[in-house]
Write a protein that holds these residues in place. Structure first.
Motif, PDB file in Angstrom:
ATOM      1  N   TYR A 115      53.107 -88.663 -79.954  1.00  0.00           N
ATOM      2  CA  TYR A 115      51.907 -89.515 -79.823  1.00  0.00           C
ATOM      3  C   TYR A 115      51.831 -90.640 -78.816  1.00  0.00           C
ATOM      4  CZ  TYR A 115      47.773 -91.999 -81.330  1.00  0.00           C
ATOM      5  OH  TYR A 115      46.503 -92.692 -81.328  1.00  0.00           O
ATOM      6  N   ASN A 116      53.073 -91.434 -78.700  1.00  0.00           N
ATOM      7  CA  ASN A 116      53.293 -92.332 -77.873  1.00  0.00           C
ATOM      8  C   ASN A 116      53.568 -92.021 -76.543  1.00  0.00           C
ATOM      9  OD1 ASN A 116      52.516 -94.243 -79.932  1.00  0.00           O
ATOM     10  ND2 ASN A 116      54.230 -94.834 -80.514  1.00  0.00           N
ATOM     11  N   ASN A 117      54.066 -90.868 -76.309  1.00  0.00           N
ATOM     12  CA  ASN A 117      54.905 -90.693 -75.040  1.00  0.00           C
ATOM     13  C   ASN A 117      54.275 -89.330 -74.223  1.00  0.00           C
ATOM     14  OD1 ASN A 117      57.494 -92.356 -74.752  1.00  0.00           O
ATOM     15  ND2 ASN A 117      57.411 -92.103 -76.994  1.00  0.00           N
ATOM     16  N   LEU A 118      53.493 -88.662 -74.717  1.00  0.00           N
ATOM     17  CA  LEU A 118      52.808 -87.546 -73.969  1.00  0.00           C
ATOM     18  C   LEU A 118      52.089 -87.861 -72.661  1.00  0.00           C
ATOM     19  CD1 LEU A 118      51.988 -84.580 -76.675  1.00  0.00           C
ATOM     20  CD2 LEU A 118      53.913 -84.843 -75.034  1.00  0.00           C
ATOM     21  N   ASP A 119      51.520 -89.393 -73.038  1.00  0.00           N
ATOM     22  CA  ASP A 119      50.766 -89.950 -71.802  1.00  0.00           C
ATOM     23  C   ASP A 119      51.581 -90.769 -70.986  1.00  0.00           C
ATOM     24  OD1 ASP A 119      48.140 -89.037 -72.337  1.00  0.00           O
ATOM     25  OD2 ASP A 119      48.196 -90.173 -74.122  1.00  0.00           O
ATOM     26  N   MET A 158      54.545 -84.019 -88.566  1.00  0.00           N
ATOM     27  CA  MET A 158      54.576 -85.302 -88.286  1.00  0.00           C
ATOM     28  C   MET A 158      53.167 -85.636 -87.432  1.00  0.00           C
ATOM     29  SD  MET A 158      58.396 -86.244 -87.269  1.00  0.00           S
ATOM     30  CE  MET A 158      58.871 -84.686 -86.776  1.00  0.00           C
ATOM     31  N   ASP A 159      52.527 -85.191 -87.168  1.00  0.00           N
ATOM     32  CA  ASP A 159      51.096 -85.054 -86.231  1.00  0.00           C
ATOM     33  C   ASP A 159      50.381 -86.326 -86.555  1.00  0.00           C
ATOM     34  OD1 ASP A 159      52.020 -82.305 -86.794  1.00  0.00           O
ATOM     35  OD2 ASP A 159      50.495 -81.726 -85.433  1.00  0.00           O
ATOM     36  N   LYS A 160      50.365 -87.057 -85.550  1.00  0.00           N
ATOM     37  CA  LYS A 160      49.346 -88.509 -85.902  1.00  0.00           C
ATOM     38  C   LYS A 160      48.071 -88.022 -85.118  1.00  0.00           C
ATOM     39  CE  LYS A 160      49.287 -93.233 -84.545  1.00  0.00           C
ATOM     40  NZ  LYS A 160      50.185 -94.414 -84.112  1.00  0.00           N
ATOM     41  N   ASP A 161      48.036 -87.477 -84.254  1.00  0.00           N
ATOM     42  CA  ASP A 161      46.833 -86.814 -83.396  1.00  0.00           C
ATOM     43  C   ASP A 161      46.169 -85.799 -84.292  1.00  0.00           C
ATOM     44  OD1 ASP A 161      44.766 -85.990 -81.922  1.00  0.00           O
ATOM     45  OD2 ASP A 161      45.836 -86.031 -80.117  1.00  0.00           O
ATOM     46  N   PRO A 162      45.073 -85.871 -84.842  1.00  0.00           N
ATOM     47  CA  PRO A 162      44.459 -84.788 -85.636  1.00  0.00           C
ATOM     48  C   PRO A 162      43.864 -83.685 -84.741  1.00  0.00           C
ATOM     49  CG  PRO A 162      42.927 -86.786 -85.700  1.00  0.00           C
ATOM     50  CD  PRO A 162      44.170 -87.093 -84.790  1.00  0.00           C
ATOM     51  N   ASP A 163      43.739 -83.910 -83.508  1.00  0.00           N
ATOM     52  CA  ASP A 163      43.068 -82.889 -82.642  1.00  0.00           C
ATOM     53  C   ASP A 163      44.168 -82.103 -81.998  1.00  0.00           C
ATOM     54  OD1 ASP A 163      40.479 -83.745 -82.777  1.00  0.00           O
ATOM     55  OD2 ASP A 163      40.881 -85.526 -81.764  1.00  0.00           O
ATOM     56  N   ILE A 164      45.395 -82.514 -81.735  1.00  0.00           N
ATOM     57  CA  ILE A 164      46.195 -81.733 -80.899  1.00  0.00           C
ATOM     58  C   ILE A 164      46.549 -80.607 -81.499  1.00  0.00           C
ATOM     59  CG2 ILE A 164      48.476 -82.653 -82.011  1.00  0.00           C
ATOM     60  CD1 ILE A 164      49.067 -83.549 -78.932  1.00  0.00           C
ATOM     61  N   ARG A 165      46.621 -79.995 -82.556  1.00  0.00           N
ATOM     62  CA  ARG A 165      46.914 -78.665 -82.862  1.00  0.00           C
ATOM     63  C   ARG A 165      45.734 -77.905 -82.980  1.00  0.00           C
ATOM     64  NH1 ARG A 165      47.162 -78.719 -87.911  1.00  0.00           N
ATOM     65  NH2 ARG A 165      46.647 -80.718 -88.154  1.00  0.00           N
ATOM     66  N   ARG A 166      44.666 -78.436 -83.067  1.00  0.00           N
ATOM     67  CA  ARG A 166      43.335 -77.305 -82.871  1.00  0.00           C
ATOM     68  C   ARG A 166      43.525 -77.057 -81.164  1.00  0.00           C
ATOM     69  NH1 ARG A 166      39.591 -80.993 -82.261  1.00  0.00           N
ATOM     70  NH2 ARG A 166      39.335 -80.814 -80.252  1.00  0.00           N
ATOM     71  N   THR A 167      43.780 -78.142 -80.201  1.00  0.00           N
ATOM     72  CA  THR A 167      43.670 -77.829 -79.051  1.00  0.00           C
ATOM     73  C   THR A 167      44.846 -76.502 -78.829  1.00  0.00           C
ATOM     74  OG1 THR A 167      43.084 -80.065 -78.192  1.00  0.00           O
ATOM     75  CG2 THR A 167      44.457 -78.613 -76.592  1.00  0.00           C
ATOM     76  N   LEU A 168      46.100 -76.674 -79.350  1.00  0.00           N
ATOM     77  CA  LEU A 168      47.208 -75.854 -79.197  1.00  0.00           C
ATOM     78  C   LEU A 168      46.470 -74.377 -79.607  1.00  0.00           C
ATOM     79  CD1 LEU A 168      50.172 -75.001 -78.624  1.00  0.00           C
ATOM     80  CD2 LEU A 168      50.604 -75.943 -80.844  1.00  0.00           C
ATOM     81  N   ALA A 169      45.910 -74.452 -80.912  1.00  0.00           N
ATOM     82  CA  ALA A 169      45.515 -72.917 -81.256  1.00  0.00           C
ATOM     83  C   ALA A 169      44.489 -72.333 -80.370  1.00  0.00           C
ATOM     84  CB  ALA A 169      45.225 -73.210 -82.606  1.00  0.00           C
ATOM     85  N   GLU A 170      43.422 -73.202 -79.999  1.00  0.00           N
ATOM     86  CA  GLU A 170      42.537 -72.434 -79.356  1.00  0.00           C
ATOM     87  C   GLU A 170      42.885 -72.301 -77.925  1.00  0.00           C
ATOM     88  OE1 GLU A 170      38.744 -75.287 -80.839  1.00  0.00           O
ATOM     89  OE2 GLU A 170      39.783 -76.165 -79.153  1.00  0.00           O
ATOM     90  N   SER A 171      43.966 -72.617 -77.498  1.00  0.00           N
ATOM     91  CA  SER A 171      44.581 -72.107 -76.115  1.00  0.00           C
ATOM     92  C   SER A 171      45.005 -70.792 -76.170  1.00  0.00           C
ATOM     93  CB  SER A 171      45.853 -73.035 -75.711  1.00  0.00           C
ATOM     94  OG  SER A 171      47.007 -73.025 -76.488  1.00  0.00           O
ATOM     95  N   PHE A 172      45.124 -70.117 -77.348  1.00  0.00           N
ATOM     96  CA  PHE A 172      45.792 -68.778 -77.507  1.00  0.00           C
ATOM     97  C   PHE A 172      44.663 -67.586 -77.523  1.00  0.00           C
ATOM     98  CE2 PHE A 172      49.549 -70.922 -78.949  1.00  0.00           C
ATOM     99  CZ  PHE A 172      50.592 -69.917 -78.633  1.00  0.00           C
ATOM    100  N   SER A 173      43.343 -68.282 -77.634  1.00  0.00           N
ATOM    101  CA  SER A 173      42.110 -67.480 -77.760  1.00  0.00           C
ATOM    102  C   SER A 173      42.489 -66.174 -78.448  1.00  0.00           C
ATOM    103  CB  SER A 173      41.715 -67.092 -76.313  1.00  0.00           C
ATOM    104  OG  SER A 173      41.363 -68.339 -75.536  1.00  0.00           O
ATOM    105  N   SER A 174      43.057 -66.367 -79.803  1.00  0.00           N
ATOM    106  CA  SER A 174      43.444 -65.246 -80.409  1.00  0.00           C
ATOM    107  C   SER A 174      42.981 -65.500 -81.845  1.00  0.00           C
ATOM    108  CB  SER A 174      44.788 -64.871 -80.192  1.00  0.00           C
ATOM    109  OG  SER A 174      45.482 -63.914 -81.222  1.00  0.00           O
ATOM    110  N   ALA A 175      42.673 -64.397 -82.660  1.00  0.00           N
ATOM    111  CA  ALA A 175      42.520 -64.534 -84.109  1.00  0.00           C
ATOM    112  C   ALA A 175      43.822 -64.640 -84.777  1.00  0.00           C
ATOM    113  CB  ALA A 175      41.568 -63.572 -84.529  1.00  0.00           C
TER     114      ALA A 175
END
Length: 274
Positions: A115-119, A158-175
């Motif tokens: 959360y503090n370092n990816l940017d 440990m996810d602090k960003d509530p959006d980040i896994r949604r972005t990851l899951a959507e990147s697969f474009s798969s059910a």
């Protein structure tokens, strides 16, 4: 009849022996947790699976498993590690296929440090790197999951960003890839690392949310307490769940399984779930 959301639960096959009526009486969603225990996939897991089949005779609910996760980082930069993780996930999917399970929980690659370092790099290369490495790890598993009708749901740890896994899951474009929210993990992140509250995690996942681990906690540790023992604001959580159309599995994941029935009663008494 009631319009309240129906609760399911997570347990081992041995624990299902005593909670069979709770699950079967209303075909509640069930998550079996025998197959994520270290060493379980190296032993003969079929007798355990066969016992589950016997206990679930006539079951019409949605069955899932918790996939292997101990020491398995799905976005490792080390190709050898990625190969091991991929093999373990394929073993988990073999169990799903054998049981007829349609969901497998896996763990988020994101840690508090991220959360503090990816940017802390030019452009968005660090964000892209985590996604790319996860794709490399999951490539074979996603193909297999698509073929057998399994969705792998990525659980916040440990996810602090509530959006980040949604972005990851959507990147697969798969059910075969969707999002899970663990309420206790989100409460820990809220209380100890400054993350948003639990209902924000639910709302921000939106209809990519296919699975929820329901546990109570105090914001300090991963308690897995019975519902009502911690300080999660449950009405807000269920309001957020009520906005979704994805019908996520609502799985009571408690350390002490004797708390499952009281937790269900607690939520039903407050008109939240049954």
């Amino acid at each position: 009849m009631t319009d309240l959301p129906l609760l399911g639960a997570a347990m081992t096959v041995a624990e299902l022996e005593t909670l069979q009526d709770f699950i079967l009486s209303r075909d509640r969603d069930l998550e079996l947790q025998d197959f994520c225990i270290p060493g379980a996939l190296d032993a003969d897991w079929r007798p355990t699976a066969e016992r589950a089949r016997a206990l679930l005779a006539g079951y019409q609910g949605r069955l899932g498993i918790h996939g292997p996760f101990w020491g398995l980082h799905i976005a490792s930069a080390d190709a050898e590690i990625r190969a091991v993780v991929s093999r373990r996930l394929m073993q988990g999917l073999e169990v799903c296929d054998y049981l007829g399970a349609t969901q497998m929980v896996i763990h988020s690659p994101y840690i508090t440090w991220d959360y503090n370092n990816l940017d802390n790099f030019a452009g968005r290369s660090a964000y892209r790197s985590v996604i790319d490495l996860t794709h490399q790890t999951l490539a074979e598993a996603v193909k297999r999951a698509e073929g057998i009708g399994v969705t792998m749901v990525i659980e916040n740890i440990m996810d602090k960003d509530p959006d980040i896994r949604r972005t990851l899951a959507e990147s697969f474009s798969s059910a075969a890839v969707a999002v899970s929210v663990d309420t206790g993990h989100a409460q820990y992140a809220h209380g100890s690392t400054g993350a948003p509250p639990v209902d924000y995690f639910i709302r921000r996942a939106g209809d990519t949310l296919h699975h929820v681990h329901l546990q109570d906690a105090d914001g300090h540790a991963d308690r897995h307490w019975a519902i009502g023992e911690g300080n999660i604001h449950w009405p807000a959580v269920f309001r957020a769940l009520g906005e979704l159309t994805s019908n996520p599995r609502l799985i009571l994941e408690l350390r002490d399984k004797s708390g499952i029935l009281p937790s269900a009663a607690w939520l039903e008494a407050r008109g939240l779930a049954c």
